[in-house]
Motif scaffolding. Sequence first.
Motif, PDB file in Angstrom:
ATOM      1  N   ILE B 133      -4.787   3.788  -4.787  1.00  0.00           N
ATOM      2  CA  ILE B 133      -3.975   3.831  -3.562  1.00  0.00           C
ATOM      3  C   ILE B 133      -4.814   3.367  -2.370  1.00  0.00           C
ATOM      4  O   ILE B 133      -4.345   2.593  -1.512  1.00  0.00           O
ATOM      5  N   ALA B 136      -5.033  -0.265  -2.550  1.00  0.00           N
ATOM      6  CA  ALA B 136      -3.750  -0.877  -2.158  1.00  0.00           C
ATOM      7  C   ALA B 136      -3.611  -0.869  -0.640  1.00  0.00           C
ATOM      8  O   ALA B 136      -3.184  -1.858  -0.024  1.00  0.00           O
ATOM      9  N   ARG B 137      -3.981   0.262  -0.014  1.00  0.00           N
ATOM     10  CA  ARG B 137      -3.885   0.355   1.451  1.00  0.00           C
ATOM     11  C   ARG B 137      -4.787  -0.700   2.116  1.00  0.00           C
ATOM     12  O   ARG B 137      -4.396  -1.355   3.094  1.00  0.00           O
ATOM     13  N   VAL B 140      -3.176  -4.085   1.685  1.00  0.00           N
ATOM     14  CA  VAL B 140      -2.019  -4.250   2.591  1.00  0.00           C
ATOM     15  C   VAL B 140      -2.508  -4.428   4.031  1.00  0.00           C
ATOM     16  O   VAL B 140      -1.954  -5.228   4.793  1.00  0.00           O
ATOM     17  N   SER B 141      -3.562  -3.683   4.379  1.00  0.00           N
ATOM     18  CA  SER B 141      -4.084  -3.783   5.753  1.00  0.00           C
ATOM     19  C   SER B 141      -4.630  -5.177   6.052  1.00  0.00           C
ATOM     20  O   SER B 141      -4.643  -5.621   7.203  1.00  0.00           O
TER      21      SER B 141
END
Lengths: 77, 169
Positions: B133, B136-137, B140-141
């Motif tokens: 996670i 993933a963050r 995405v950032s």
Amino acid sequence: MRAPIMSNREILSALTLTPDEKQKAVAKFLKIFGGVAAPTFRIAPEILGGLVFKNEDKILDASVAEELSQLKKHLLS
Amino acid sequence: MEGLGIDWRLLLIQTINFLILFFVLKKWVYPPLIKFLEARAQKIQESLAASEKMRSELKSFELEKEKERQKMAGEAQLMLERVRTEAAAEKGKIIESAKVQAGNIVVSAQAQIENEKQKTKREAARETIDLSIKLARKIVSSLSEDEARSLIDKALENESSDYVQSRNS
């Protein structure tokens, strides 16, 4: 007659929306929550991506942060 | 008679002597002597009888003693057998109890090991998920503006995710 001002109606996004995006966001907001007062826009980088629609005590969270949170809950269950 | 060499006067005297002797012995010697001999014989007989009786009693006592000894030996043997049986039973019980306890310990240890394994697996899975996670963050950032805008378009168009929640839920 002026329409009553409703507080706590806002749309959150991770980056500044274009006018077209704002228009579509407002249309979706009004479709979901009703009313006539337009929501305000706020930048919230913590949502990572997507949008969050808030109206008084109701929330429609279509953000990437919420999706990742739901994914984590699902994987841990 | 003189032709045979026998003196009849001598013979007569000897006969009279013999008779006198015989008479004296019969009258004064033989009765007490016989009485004495009879008494002695009686005494001997009595002694023999007493001795026989004692021997018989002794034998009887010996037999009785032997019987008693055998009886006690039998009872001792029975007691020994009973003690041996009880000891063997107790030994069996102790061994059985020890086996059960050992079995319980093994089962408990196995359960503990399994629990630890599962706990370790869960922790590893949790760490992996957390890491994924976070990754993933981060990804995405670091999306480009176009990619970020496509996420906004998706939020605007996707009606299957239009689930309104209360703020406190």
